[in-house]
Design an enzyme around this catalytic site. Structure first.
Site, mmCIF file in Angstrom:
data_model
loop_
_atom_site.group_PDB
_atom_site.id
_atom_site.type_symbol
_atom_site.label_atom_id
_atom_site.label_comp_id
_atom_site.label_asym_id
_atom_site.label_seq_id
_atom_site.Cartn_x
_atom_site.Cartn_y
_atom_site.Cartn_z
ATOM 1 N N ASP A 143 -82.668 8.481 -14.602
ATOM 2 C CA ASP A 143 -81.735 8.824 -13.510
ATOM 3 C C ASP A 143 -82.245 9.786 -12.809
ATOM 4 O O ASP A 143 -82.150 9.489 -11.800
ATOM 5 C CB ASP A 143 -80.003 9.121 -13.554
ATOM 6 C CG ASP A 143 -79.401 9.259 -12.828
ATOM 7 O OD1 ASP A 143 -79.304 8.079 -12.178
ATOM 8 O OD2 ASP A 143 -79.217 10.034 -12.425
ATOM 9 N N GLU A 191 -75.607 29.722 -9.675
ATOM 10 C CA GLU A 191 -76.405 29.078 -8.095
ATOM 11 C C GLU A 191 -76.391 30.423 -7.653
ATOM 12 O O GLU A 191 -75.924 31.862 -7.890
ATOM 13 C CB GLU A 191 -75.405 28.541 -7.796
ATOM 14 C CG GLU A 191 -74.790 27.226 -8.061
ATOM 15 C CD GLU A 191 -75.587 25.881 -8.394
ATOM 16 O OE1 GLU A 191 -76.275 26.100 -6.839
ATOM 17 O OE2 GLU A 191 -75.412 25.240 -8.723
#
Length: 156
Positions: free
Chosen positions: A98, A73
């Site tokens: 999804d 991240e």
């Protein structure tokens, strides 16, 4: 030119295209962006952990299967490695559908213009603006992939 595309990328496109095409026609998500995101998020791996092609995390609203793995991240001070819980799926196709539903049901993506984008570039920028990825170079990485492999040919 298909001849200049690495074999793993060809295999990825062949497996993911039908779902990407369905996402284009049913949800208005460019197939080129779907292919580029999946390729970027998995490193063109057609067997990603949990069949999760798009790195969608499992928040408290997710009631399906999960997998917890290390990921990178960038919170503004450069990339850091963290443990995160991601959605897991029974198949690659389930992951693609999804993703479409996830984006459509999240007002951040709708309001950022993901579904009103008229080009892959606009859609990539809208995804970034809505907070899809922490990578500051996310849009340029996606567009480099789209342009390098001429993925806009799949936006039909």
């Amino acid at each position: 030119n298909w001849d200049n595309i690495p074999d793993n990328v060809k295999q990825f496109i062949n497996i993911v295209y039908s779902g990407a095409n369905a996402g284009f026609h049913q949800y208005g998500l460019f197939a080129s962006v779907t292919l580029a995101q999946g390729g970027l998020e998995t490193g063109w791996n057609i067997t990603p952990v949990g069949n999760n092609l798009f790195g969608i995390k499992a928040d408290s609203s997710w009631t399906g299967k999960t997998v917890t793995v290390e990921t990178w991240e960038d919170y503004g001070n450069g990339p850091v490695q963290v443990m995160a819980t991601f959605r897991a799926y029974d198949s690659i196709h389930d992951s693609i559908i999804d993703r479409c539903k996830f984006l459509q049901e999240n007002s951040n993506y709708v309001n950022a213009g993901v579904f009103s984008a008229t080009t892959p570039q606009e859609q990539c920028q809208a995804l970034k603006n809505a907070g899809y990825a922490t990578d500051t170079n996310y849009v340029s990485k996606l567009m480099d992939i789209i342009n390098s492999y001429n993925l806009t040919v799949y936006d039909v």
